[in-house]
Write an enzyme that holds these catalytic residues in place. Sequence first.
Site, PDB file in Angstrom:
ATOM      1  CB  SER A  44       8.692   0.178 -18.438  1.00 30.79           C
ATOM      2  OG  SER A  44       8.617   1.582 -18.975  1.00 30.79           O
TER       3      SER A  44
ATOM      4  CE1 TYR B   6       9.688   2.228 -12.876  1.00 28.28           C
ATOM      5  CE2 TYR B   6       9.799   3.269 -15.137  1.00 28.28           C
ATOM      6  CZ  TYR B   6       9.248   2.206 -14.093  1.00 28.28           C
ATOM      7  OH  TYR B   6       8.009   1.589 -14.584  1.00 28.28           O
TER       8      TYR B   6
ATOM      9  CG  ASN C 131      10.022  -1.291  -3.601  1.00 26.91           C
ATOM     10  OD1 ASN C 131       9.783  -1.266  -2.361  1.00 26.91           O
ATOM     11  ND2 ASN C 131       9.437  -1.083  -4.625  1.00 26.91           N
TER      12      ASN C 131
ATOM     13  CE  LYS D 211       9.337  -1.610 -13.725  1.00 24.83           C
ATOM     14  NZ  LYS D 211       8.855  -2.521 -12.934  1.00 24.83           N
TER      15      LYS D 211
ATOM     16  CB  VAL E 262       2.161  21.531 -24.132  1.00 26.11           C
ATOM     17  CG1 VAL E 262       2.886  20.646 -25.258  1.00 26.11           C
ATOM     18  CG2 VAL E 262       0.903  21.239 -23.786  1.00 26.11           C
TER      19      VAL E 262
ATOM     20  N   GLY F  51      15.172  14.790 -20.139  1.00 24.22           N
ATOM     21  CA  GLY F  51      14.887  13.126 -20.272  1.00 24.22           C
ATOM     22  C   GLY F  51      13.924  12.641 -21.179  1.00 24.22           C
TER      23      GLY F  51
ATOM     24  CG  LEU G 152      -2.312  -1.155   1.298  1.00 22.90           C
ATOM     25  CD1 LEU G 152      -3.074  -1.052   2.280  1.00 22.90           C
ATOM     26  CD2 LEU G 152      -2.733  -1.201  -0.129  1.00 22.90           C
TER      27      LEU G 152
END
Length: 372
Positions: free
Chosen positions: A160, A184, A135, A188, A252, A329, A69
């Site tokens: 991803s 991140y 994690n 992956k 944008v 990025g 959670l």
Amino acid sequence: MLDIIDIKILDFRDLIESNSNTNLDANFSLHLAYSMKKILVTGGSGYIGSHTVVELLDAGHDVVILDNLSNSGVGVVQRIETISERSVKFIQGDIQDEALLDELFKEHSFDSVIHFAGLKSVAESVAEPERYYQNNVVGSETLFNCMQQNSCNELVFSSSATVYGEPESVPISEGAKLSATNPYGDSKLAVENVLKELNSSNPEWKISILRYFNPVAAHASGMIGEDPNGIPNNLLPYIAQVAVGKLDRLAVFGDDYPTPDGTGIRDYVHVVDLARAHIAALSCIEEGQSPKVYNIGTGQGYSVLEVVQAFEKAAQCKIPYVLEPRRPGDIASCYADASLAMKELGWSAAYGLAQMMEDHWRWQQLNPNGYQ
Ligand code: NAD
Ligand code: WQD
């Protein structure tokens, strides 16, 4: 599992004895019975996990959700149960908790695991790389070790399109060069590599890696959807919060990309289509020396301004926006060659951009403050 199979085998024999014309139906129920699985869904109360649990329950599978959670609320479980009219077991806990995992595997004898649990914010990962490694990578390794120790070797993993970094060309196929541009993405790629090693050391593993492009939208009921913490980073939740009056205007990020209208192009995929890709992956999963990797996208790219227009049409309102410099990025264009998923899994996206916008808007309208 065994109980169901035994019952269906009896049905099968009864049917054959009573009427030879019913062989087809009987084979079908036998097939269904063999297909029913007991599945651990990590991160199952999150955005993509919750939609996948609904599809799994609809397909007749038994599901246990494990989620700490950290980025979802327990309220989603009741909504999943209401939509599917079935009950689902929820365990609040962490994939890094070896003892808890072991207890769960012993109690439930899972056939498969669908592993969504992970932290997913690019910006946060830049600020807290160690937390993301711990994690997402260490947590995944703990889960895979526990699976191995408990003889559960069937896994679908959420990867991803971020693993393609800055693609050399579009559409991107699974064989494209891999590179991570932030912690991140590193996490992956690292888990994908762990899975490759695991599978080559033990070909009994059945592993499917799904590389999602840009998941958007919500279940048609409007009862479950994406509920980001604070100000959204991603385009769709941001636009939806402008439409509902929570945010003033969209920024944008960049109108000087080498794209037809100068804004970034992405492959937005309906979360229900995405959820169904997991059902397809599970039903086609097989042993092998390396994991099967699939792009999960529509194959069609849309610019930021095209998405804004489509949302305006669905919500019948104007989305005020300002043009701002590029977000560091970001890349110009990213969309999938999704033909492998079609060929090998029989999966392709059913929903187009207009439907995605309608469903996203319904969720936002019905739940202006998310699950609160
Ligand atoms: P989400 O944050 O809504 O869901 C992830 C869930 O995992 C959350 O409920 C969170 O509480 C839980 N969780 C995180 N760490 C955990 C841990 N250590 N133990 C137990 N539970 C934990 O995210 P989502 O959008 O549903 O994404 C699901 C997966 O798909 C993630 O792995 C994400 O990286 C991947 N993915 C997401 C996107 C996207 O844009 N949403 C795109 C590509 C890949
Ligand atoms: C889409 C387009 C932005 C917000 C991210 C992660 C990726 C994956 C999916 C997990 C871009 C533009 C956005 C805004 C904007 N997640 N934009 N104004 O960056 O493609 O992918 O989510 O794996 O790893 O990086 O998605 O929705 O943030 O952006 O103009 O306020 O919208 O520049 O062109 P992105 P996004």
